[in-house]
Scaffold this motif. Structure first.
Motif, PDB file in Angstrom:
ATOM      1  N   ARG A 128      -4.230   7.001  10.084  1.00 33.14           N
ATOM      2  CA  ARG A 128      -3.999   6.714   8.680  1.00 33.14           C
ATOM      3  C   ARG A 128      -3.088   5.492   8.517  1.00 33.14           C
ATOM      4  O   ARG A 128      -3.367   4.582   7.748  1.00 33.14           O
ATOM      5  CB  ARG A 128      -3.307   7.948   8.106  1.00 33.14           C
ATOM      6  N   TYR A 141      -4.715   2.334   9.871  1.00 31.82           N
ATOM      7  CA  TYR A 141      -5.731   1.842   8.950  1.00 31.82           C
ATOM      8  C   TYR A 141      -5.083   1.121   7.778  1.00 31.82           C
ATOM      9  O   TYR A 141      -5.511   0.044   7.370  1.00 31.82           O
ATOM     10  CB  TYR A 141      -6.577   3.022   8.457  1.00 31.82           C
ATOM     11  N   LYS A 176       0.842  -1.178   0.000  1.00 31.33           N
ATOM     12  CA  LYS A 176       0.000   0.000   0.000  1.00 31.33           C
ATOM     13  C   LYS A 176       0.883   1.235   0.000  1.00 31.33           C
ATOM     14  O   LYS A 176       1.775   1.374   0.828  1.00 31.33           O
ATOM     15  CB  LYS A 176      -0.902  -0.001   1.234  1.00 31.33           C
ATOM     16  N   LEU A 177       0.647   2.058  -0.997  1.00 28.37           N
ATOM     17  CA  LEU A 177       1.399   3.313  -1.069  1.00 28.37           C
ATOM     18  C   LEU A 177       0.489   4.424  -0.558  1.00 28.37           C
ATOM     19  O   LEU A 177      -0.678   4.458  -0.876  1.00 28.37           O
ATOM     20  CB  LEU A 177       1.786   3.625  -2.514  1.00 28.37           C
ATOM     21  N   ASP A 178       1.074   5.282   0.242  1.00 24.76           N
ATOM     22  CA  ASP A 178       0.294   6.417   0.716  1.00 24.76           C
ATOM     23  C   ASP A 178       1.187   7.643   0.692  1.00 24.76           C
ATOM     24  O   ASP A 178       2.250   7.656   1.296  1.00 24.76           O
ATOM     25  CB  ASP A 178      -0.195   6.125   2.147  1.00 24.76           C
ATOM     26  N   HIS A 179       0.751   8.609  -0.056  1.00 26.12           N
ATOM     27  CA  HIS A 179       1.541   9.824  -0.123  1.00 26.12           C
ATOM     28  C   HIS A 179       0.985  10.840   0.860  1.00 26.12           C
ATOM     29  O   HIS A 179      -0.194  11.199   0.802  1.00 26.12           O
ATOM     30  CB  HIS A 179       1.519  10.390  -1.551  1.00 26.12           C
TER      31      HIS A 179
END
Lengths: 576, 107
Positions: free
Chosen positions: A126, A129, A101-104
């Motif tokens: 965040r 989750y 999972k990539l989250d910027h």
């Protein structure tokens, strides 16, 4: 039962590790990063922090079935996907499969007004989750220090970061936190204060216009780890770290012997050639045929159906193949058969350590039995002699552990033999051949000797080394009053010896004839004396017989006379 | 008072100039303070002219990524554009008003 056996083995519970899957890094860290704990990766801009951490996530997802969350504070997800596509990582696909999972995290000071007390719960929620949604075991925060540029209240930030790392530990995820290198501390914001389990420093150093990437483990609580600076390489396969020094000299050894490809040389080496897995140095001045010896060795290896890698630092493969054609070896067929791999690169392509990493990688991939480096002297252009030496030590260690025979060539600049010119590696190698020019009578010839060859009987003779259309050969040199005779002087000597021999035979036969003749004369003399003796004997015999005859006849005559007288007397009487 | 609160929590009636979203985390001290403070400020300065929605991020965790949440409590001014973000417990009234662009509009 298993429980019982477990009880019996008093193994202390050791720190469990989370393998990174990055070439070499797991070896240095003795198994990987500390599982369930945060690790700090710090380094200057462009040192490879993001790539290292991303590779950790991707390899975790692909090889170890550990999903991972990559939280980027710098690059956008799309940019990341694009950046690592060149390494063959398909982040999109991994995201779809729920493995990554990539989250910027976008944070911009100009958009934000601070109006009092706050905390970073948003980030916690965040991240939590994201972790829960894919069951992540690995987390990367790249580069969390960006928060400091986005938010003003340092007090809050520090407290929150401390809380974050504690929280990550509680979550039991293996985390990498990257940090930009600071002036006097490892990271600008002193993150090393919070992350104390494992700290890895990446460096990118340029010396003599050649850059080298280096990795060092500054600390690793509760685990053994390599403490040196390890060079690493970023290429199409991602990161490769080289565990440079094997501290133990316990590589296996072989008693098997392999031919050098030159029968006469094998003969000098006790008739069997080199040991398998040994290291051989061929040194000599320019144009003495070092590359030819190397090519013969490669050729012989391929003829045994053993793979060989040829690292050329001076000539291109095509050039070597063409040149070797002229002395009767065809390397192209070996390349076509997949037995020979030629790698040509200028030493200045990258730093010494990178060369080592590169050589390592190619060897690991191709799995050769023989490796040739031609010539190692050119590497000095990218490093000092001591650096080259330390690189070669590590290379030799590695090759010996893998039981790979290696042949180095080295150019010595001095025409006067100087044992110290060979990058000081002469003490490391098992066999050392020296090819040198012998100049006399207006010509240059090549002489070869074996300076050393550990563990075998070897010739102490200087041999003349001749390169012909058919290949290489070694010829005995002549040692005369004027010194070593080679080339035409040797040939002249050989001719004169032949002449001498002919003359001697001739003289010999003449003497034989003389003796024959003398004998004949003597024999003739003996015969004539014999004849003479016989004639004398004959004469003597003749006179002897005559004497006898005379004697007989006289006797006869005397008797006759006696008889005759007796009869006369009787008649006289009667008449009276 | 009550009417206005209803107004604040109620659906958009098209006339509200200010659309505000406040993200909080349950009943943490910061959150509680932020809610109280923002309500006070809105009452004092934006009477009848705002719509305030309070969102508990714990209840809607997926929002965190969607809304780029990092620091909480966070107030987002959706309307009027451009979007503005204010973090903190809204105790600094000056800054809140400045952040909301209230003075600009007020004058």
């Amino acid at each position: 039962m298993p429980a019982k056996s477990k009880k019996h083995s008093p193994v202390l519970k050791q720190l469990s590790k989370s393998p990174t899957g990055i070439n070499g890094l797991d070896e240095i860290t003795d198994g990987g990063l500390p599982a369930g704990r945060p690790t700090l990766v710090c380094g200057a801009a462009g040192s490879g922090k993001t790539l290292l951490s991303l590779e950790f996530i991707v390899r975790g997802a692909m090889q170890f079935n550990e999903p991972g969350v990559f939280m980027a504070f710098e690059e956008k997800a799309d940019e990341l996907i694009m950046n690592v596509a060149s390494l063959g990582f398909d982040l999109k696909d991994l995201q779809k499969k729920g493995l990554v999972k990539l989250d910027h995290v976008h944070i911009d000071r100009t958009e934000i007004e601070e109006t009092g007390e706050y905390d970073l719960d948003g980030l916690f929620i965040r991240l939590g989750y994201a972790i829960d949604s894919i069951g992540a075991k690995r987390v990367v925060l790249d580069t969390i220090e960006n928060l400091f540029s986005g938010l003003d209240n340092q007090g809050i930030l520090r407290a929150e970061l401390r809380r974050l790392f504690g929280w990550l530990k509680e979550k039991g995820v293996t985390a990498i936190i990257t940090g930009e290198r600071g002036e006097s501390s490892l990271t600008r914001q002193g993150l090393e204060e919070y992350v104390s389990d494992c700290v890895i420093l990446l460096d990118h150093r340029v010396s003599n216009q050649i850059s080298t990437r280096l990795l060092r483990i500054i600390k690793y609580r509760g685990s053994l780890h390599g403490t040196n600076e390890y060079p690493f390489l970023i290429d199409e396969d991602g990161i490769s770290v080289l565990p440079v020094t094997s501290l133990l000299l316990n590589a296996p050894v072989s008693t098997q012997r392999i031919s050098s490809g030159i029968p006469a040389l094998d003969h000098m080496l006790g008739g069997k050639g080199f040991f398998r897995g040994s290291s051989i140095l061929v040194s000599g001045t320019a144009g003495t045929g070092k590359t030819s010896i190397a090519a013969f060795f490669a050729n012989e290896s391929c003829r045994r159906k053993e793979r060989c890698i040829y690292f050329a630092f001076e000539e291109s493969p095509q050039q070597i193949i063409r040149n070797m054609h002229s002395i009767g070896i065809d390397l192209q067929t070996h390349i076509d058969n997949g037995l020979l791999q030629m790698n040509a690169s200028r030493p200045t392509l990258y730093g010494l350590e990178m060369h080592l990493v590169d050589i390592h990688k190619k060897i690991k991939k191709f799995k050769p039995r023989t490796v040739i480096l031609d010539p190692i002297t050119n590497l000095v252009t990218v490093g000092s002699v001591s650096e080259v030496k330390s690189m070669l030590v590590r290379l030799i260690d590695f090759l010996q552990a893998e039981q790979i025979t290696v042949l180095f060539t080295a150019l010595s600049l001095n025409t006067i033999v100087n044992e110290q010119t060979d990058e000081g590696v002469s003490s490391l190698v098992d066999a050392w051949l020296l090819v040198r020019d012998i100049e006399s009578n207006g010509e240059r010839n090549r002489g070869m000797y074996i300076m050393k060859s550990r563990g075998m009987k070897h010739s102490n003779q200087v041999r003349e080394f001749v390169i012909t259309d058919e290949g290489l050969d070694l010829v005995d040199v002549y040692l005369g009053p004027e010194g070593v005779l080679t080339g035409s002087a040797r040939e002249a000597q050989m001719l004169s010896e032949v002449t001498g021999a002919v003359m001697r035979t001739h003289a010999l036969s003449r003497k034989d004839i003389e003796i024959q003749r003398k004998r004949k004369v003597l024999e003739a003399k003996i015969a004539s004396l014999q004849e003479e003796f016989e004639s004398v004997q004959d004469q003597l015999n003749k006179s002897y017989i005559e004497e006898d005859l005379k004697k007989e006849i006289m006797e006869k005559n005397r008797k006759q006379m006696i008889e005759n007288r007796l009869t006369k007397n009787a008649g006289n009487g009667k008449r009276k | 008072m009550k009417k206005k609160e209803e107004h604040a929590d109620g659906t958009s009636n098209g006339t509200n100039e200010y659309v505000l979203h406040l993200f909080i985390t349950g009943a943490t001290p910061n959150s509680v303070r932020a809610v109280a403070n923002i309500k006070q400020i809105c009452e004092d300065h934006l009477k009848g002219n705002y719509q305030l929605e309070i969102i508990d991020v714990y209840q809607q965790q997926a929002l965190a990524e969607k809304e780029q949440l990092v620091a909480l409590p966070l107030l987002i001014r959706r309307q009027p554009l451009p979007e503005r973000r204010l973090i903190g417990d809204m105790s600094d009234t000056e800054k809140v008003l400045k952040g909301l662009g209230f003075y600009l509009h007020g004058r």
